[in-house]
Design a protein around this motif. Structure first.
Motif, PDB file in Angstrom:
ATOM      1  N   ARG A 189       0.857  -1.179   0.000  1.00 31.70           N
ATOM      2  CA  ARG A 189       0.000   0.000   0.000  1.00 31.70           C
ATOM      3  C   ARG A 189       0.894   1.231   0.000  1.00 31.70           C
ATOM      4  NH1 ARG A 189      -0.748   2.247   5.211  1.00 31.70           N
ATOM      5  NH2 ARG A 189      -0.073   0.816   6.820  1.00 31.70           N
ATOM      6  N   THR A 190       0.423   2.252  -0.623  1.00 26.01           N
ATOM      7  CA  THR A 190       1.236   3.464  -0.734  1.00 26.01           C
ATOM      8  C   THR A 190       0.917   4.414   0.405  1.00 26.01           C
ATOM      9  OG1 THR A 190      -0.389   4.416  -2.239  1.00 26.01           O
ATOM     10  CG2 THR A 190       1.513   3.315  -3.227  1.00 26.01           C
ATOM     11  N   LEU A 191       1.941   5.197   0.757  1.00 29.58           N
ATOM     12  CA  LEU A 191       1.808   6.169   1.827  1.00 29.58           C
ATOM     13  C   LEU A 191       2.468   7.463   1.352  1.00 29.58           C
ATOM     14  CD1 LEU A 191       1.062   6.872   4.761  1.00 29.58           C
ATOM     15  CD2 LEU A 191       3.267   5.921   5.451  1.00 29.58           C
ATOM     16  N   PRO A 192       1.658   8.419   0.854  1.00 25.59           N
ATOM     17  CA  PRO A 192       2.228   9.708   0.441  1.00 25.59           C
ATOM     18  C   PRO A 192       2.442  10.605   1.651  1.00 25.59           C
ATOM     19  CG  PRO A 192      -0.107   9.622  -0.086  1.00 25.59           C
ATOM     20  CD  PRO A 192       0.243   8.308   0.540  1.00 25.59           C
ATOM     21  N   PHE A 250       9.628   0.702   1.099  1.00 23.47           N
ATOM     22  CA  PHE A 250      10.564   1.258   0.129  1.00 23.47           C
ATOM     23  C   PHE A 250      10.172   2.687  -0.153  1.00 23.47           C
ATOM     24  CE2 PHE A 250      11.421  -3.148  -0.967  1.00 23.47           C
ATOM     25  CZ  PHE A 250      12.758  -3.121  -1.324  1.00 23.47           C
ATOM     26  N   VAL A 251      11.140   3.521  -0.462  1.00 23.32           N
ATOM     27  CA  VAL A 251      10.856   4.858  -0.969  1.00 23.32           C
ATOM     28  C   VAL A 251      10.679   4.721  -2.479  1.00 23.32           C
ATOM     29  CG1 VAL A 251      11.713   7.207  -1.271  1.00 23.32           C
ATOM     30  CG2 VAL A 251      12.219   5.963   0.840  1.00 23.32           C
ATOM     31  N   LEU A 252       9.505   5.072  -2.972  1.00 20.92           N
ATOM     32  CA  LEU A 252       9.245   5.034  -4.413  1.00 20.92           C
ATOM     33  C   LEU A 252       9.705   6.313  -5.094  1.00 20.92           C
ATOM     34  CD1 LEU A 252       5.667   3.466  -4.492  1.00 20.92           C
ATOM     35  CD2 LEU A 252       7.852   2.345  -4.948  1.00 20.92           C
ATOM     36  N   SER A 253       9.537   7.438  -4.400  1.00 22.02           N
ATOM     37  CA  SER A 253       9.889   8.732  -4.980  1.00 22.02           C
ATOM     38  C   SER A 253      10.092   9.735  -3.856  1.00 22.02           C
ATOM     39  CB  SER A 253       8.756   9.202  -5.902  1.00 22.02           C
ATOM     40  OG  SER A 253       9.016  10.484  -6.406  1.00 22.02           O
ATOM     41  N   GLY A 254      10.992  10.674  -4.097  1.00 24.95           N
ATOM     42  CA  GLY A 254      11.184  11.741  -3.127  1.00 24.95           C
ATOM     43  C   GLY A 254      11.844  12.943  -3.771  1.00 24.95           C
ATOM     44  N   GLU A 285      18.496  21.124  -3.403  1.00 26.80           N
ATOM     45  CA  GLU A 285      17.324  20.438  -3.960  1.00 26.80           C
ATOM     46  C   GLU A 285      17.522  18.928  -3.880  1.00 26.80           C
ATOM     47  OE1 GLU A 285      14.404  21.690  -5.111  1.00 26.80           O
ATOM     48  OE2 GLU A 285      15.105  23.679  -4.538  1.00 26.80           O
ATOM     49  N   ILE A 286      16.490  18.211  -3.458  1.00 28.81           N
ATOM     50  CA  ILE A 286      16.494  16.750  -3.499  1.00 28.81           C
ATOM     51  C   ILE A 286      16.036  16.360  -4.902  1.00 28.81           C
ATOM     52  CG2 ILE A 286      15.531  14.608  -2.574  1.00 28.81           C
ATOM     53  CD1 ILE A 286      14.807  16.260  -0.022  1.00 28.81           C
ATOM     54  N   LEU A 287      16.938  15.779  -5.682  1.00 27.40           N
ATOM     55  CA  LEU A 287      16.583  15.351  -7.040  1.00 27.40           C
ATOM     56  C   LEU A 287      15.951  13.968  -7.030  1.00 27.40           C
ATOM     57  CD1 LEU A 287      19.792  16.516  -8.914  1.00 27.40           C
ATOM     58  CD2 LEU A 287      17.625  17.752  -8.609  1.00 27.40           C
ATOM     59  N   THR A 288      16.521  13.084  -6.219  1.00 29.26           N
ATOM     60  CA  THR A 288      15.966  11.741  -6.071  1.00 29.26           C
ATOM     61  C   THR A 288      16.202  11.278  -4.641  1.00 29.26           C
ATOM     62  OG1 THR A 288      18.004  10.616  -6.725  1.00 29.26           O
ATOM     63  CG2 THR A 288      16.406  11.077  -8.469  1.00 29.26           C
ATOM     64  N   LEU A 289      15.319  10.431  -4.173  1.00 30.70           N
ATOM     65  CA  LEU A 289      15.451   9.787  -2.873  1.00 30.70           C
ATOM     66  C   LEU A 289      15.001   8.351  -3.061  1.00 30.70           C
ATOM     67  CD1 LEU A 289      15.974  10.097   0.220  1.00 30.70           C
ATOM     68  CD2 LEU A 289      13.525  10.600   0.436  1.00 30.70           C
ATOM     69  N   ALA A 290      15.801   7.409  -2.581  1.00 25.02           N
ATOM     70  CA  ALA A 290      15.471   5.994  -2.735  1.00 25.02           C
ATOM     71  C   ALA A 290      15.992   5.233  -1.529  1.00 25.02           C
ATOM     72  CB  ALA A 290      16.102   5.437  -4.012  1.00 25.02           C
ATOM     73  N   ALA A 299       6.204   2.918  -0.281  1.00 21.32           N
ATOM     74  CA  ALA A 299       5.481   1.672  -0.534  1.00 21.32           C
ATOM     75  C   ALA A 299       5.607   0.837   0.732  1.00 21.32           C
ATOM     76  CB  ALA A 299       6.067   0.932  -1.722  1.00 21.32           C
ATOM     77  N   ALA A 300       4.539   0.774   1.509  1.00 20.16           N
ATOM     78  CA  ALA A 300       4.527  -0.005   2.742  1.00 20.16           C
ATOM     79  C   ALA A 300       4.226  -1.460   2.407  1.00 20.16           C
ATOM     80  CB  ALA A 300       3.468   0.547   3.697  1.00 20.16           C
ATOM     81  N   LEU A 301       4.956  -2.374   3.038  1.00 22.69           N
ATOM     82  CA  LEU A 301       4.812  -3.805   2.785  1.00 22.69           C
ATOM     83  C   LEU A 301       4.393  -4.500   4.083  1.00 22.69           C
ATOM     84  CD1 LEU A 301       8.141  -4.172   0.771  1.00 22.69           C
ATOM     85  CD2 LEU A 301       5.843  -3.802  -0.154  1.00 22.69           C
ATOM     86  N   PRO A 302       3.096  -4.462   4.411  1.00 25.10           N
ATOM     87  CA  PRO A 302       2.636  -4.960   5.716  1.00 25.10           C
ATOM     88  C   PRO A 302       2.894  -6.448   5.959  1.00 25.10           C
ATOM     89  CG  PRO A 302       0.910  -3.703   4.618  1.00 25.10           C
ATOM     90  CD  PRO A 302       2.022  -3.880   3.635  1.00 25.10           C
TER      91      PRO A 302
END
Length: 140
Positions: A2-5, A31-35, A60-65, A106-109
């Protein structure tokens, strides 16, 4: 999955805020999908370095993973400095949000991530386990 924005606010510590969000949700693996966003200060551990370097913003944060768990996180970022130079490395505590950080997790319960010593690397590395059905049920 499930996603968590998330939207982080000025003054929040990027890494600690993501770990706190995971704890609030009761999730043990994500997991971090985007940041993207901006920082006033970044603490970035460059490849092979023992300690992070402090970078002063605006940044600036260009990518976060990376991966997040209740036993520790492994986050990488590509950051753009005010003069346009780009640096990347491990995100350490102390990366302070300037205006915002917008992150999609992306939460992985059904899973849990653990960090255990690995003799081959000398570091605490990711161990992935499916949550035991006999344990408490995964959150929402």
């Amino acid at each position: 999955m499930r996603t968590l924005p998330l939207r982080l606010s000025p003054g929040q510590d990027l890494r600690r805020a993501l770990e706190a969000a995971l704890a609030t949700e009761g999730v043990r693996a994500a997991f971090v999908l985007s940041g993207v966003g901006s920082l006033d200060v970044a603490q970035l551990r460059l490849a092979g370095a023992e300690a992070p370097v402090a970078l002063q913003g605006p940044i600036e944060i260009l990518t976060l993973a990376g991966t997040l768990s209740d036993q520790g996180s492994h986050l990488h970022a590509a950051l753009s400095l005010a003069d346009g130079r780009v640096l990347g490395g491990h995100v350490a505590p102390g990366c302070m949000v300037r205006t915002t950080a917008e992150v999609l997790l992306a939460a992985l319960p059904e899973w849990e991530f653990r960090r255990m010593a690995d003799a081959a690397t000398g570091y605490r590395e990711l161990v992935i386990r499916r949550r035991d059905a006999a344990q408490e049920p995964p959150p929402r």
